[in-house]
Write an enzyme that holds these catalytic residues in place. Structure first.
Site, PDB file in Angstrom:
ATOM      1  N   GLU A 114      66.359  35.526  37.158  1.00  0.00           N
ATOM      2  CA  GLU A 114      66.471  36.384  35.983  1.00  0.00           C
ATOM      3  C   GLU A 114      65.235  36.149  35.139  1.00  0.00           C
ATOM      4  O   GLU A 114      64.769  35.008  35.026  1.00  0.00           O
ATOM      5  CB  GLU A 114      67.704  36.061  35.131  1.00  0.00           C
ATOM      6  N   TYR A 126      56.020  37.432  39.602  1.00  0.00           N
ATOM      7  CA  TYR A 126      57.139  37.628  40.516  1.00  0.00           C
ATOM      8  C   TYR A 126      56.903  38.797  41.463  1.00  0.00           C
ATOM      9  O   TYR A 126      57.244  38.724  42.649  1.00  0.00           O
ATOM     10  CB  TYR A 126      58.445  37.802  39.739  1.00  0.00           C
TER      11      TYR A 126
END
Length: 159
Positions: A114, A126
């Site tokens: 998250e 990411y």
């Protein structure tokens, strides 16, 4: 024991219980609600389930870390933090690369995380590692002003 290279004459190794205070200090520098050293010590006490990867110099001064939780074929990036003085030098990428390399030697096939949907540097990192959004959690991250940020849930395939 695996050891990976990192920028700035650092190396990445597995975290140990003795690193808990250092990890708590680094975490508090990067997150509004840092975790206490006792939580890190508990996690580090069972490195099969919650491995940590620490970027350290030869004297074991830690400049960054990533911590995972493993459950069968799935894993979650619980947290990642880099010393503010070391940001922008590729240390976060080196930590993720070490985690991916280690997970590739395990039964884990998927890594979840998250991230605050407004954290552009983290999102860029990411995406470079193949994470793709799969959902949102509204009001997930508390902010100092009393509001709460939405978390973007992301997933990457290992291997």
């Amino acid at each position: 024991m695996n050891v990976w290279s990192a920028p700035g004459a650092l190396h990445i190794a597995r975290g140990e219980v003795e690193d808990a205070d250092s990890l708590a200090r680094l975490h508090a520098q990067g997150f509004y609600r840092g975790w206490p050293a006792s939580d890190f010590a508990d996690y580090l006490g069972d490195s099969r389930i919650t491995p940590a990867y620490v970027a350290t110099d030869a004297r074991r001064r830690i400049s960054g870390f990533a911590m995972l939780r493993i459950s069968g074929e799935e894993s979650e990036l619980l947290t990642i933090a880099v010393d503010p003085k070391m940001r922008g030098r590729g240390l976060g990428a080196a930590l993720l690369a070490a985690a991916f390399a280690d997970l590739a030697m395990s039964p884990v096939k998927t890594l979840f995380l998250e991230v605050d949907e407004t954290n552009a540097p983290a999102l860029a990192l990411y995406h470079r590692f193949g994470f793709a959004p799969i959902g949102k959690r509204k009001g997930y991250y508390p902010k100092p002003d009393g509001s709460a940020a939405t978390a973007l849930v992301m997933r990457a395939t290992i291997g």
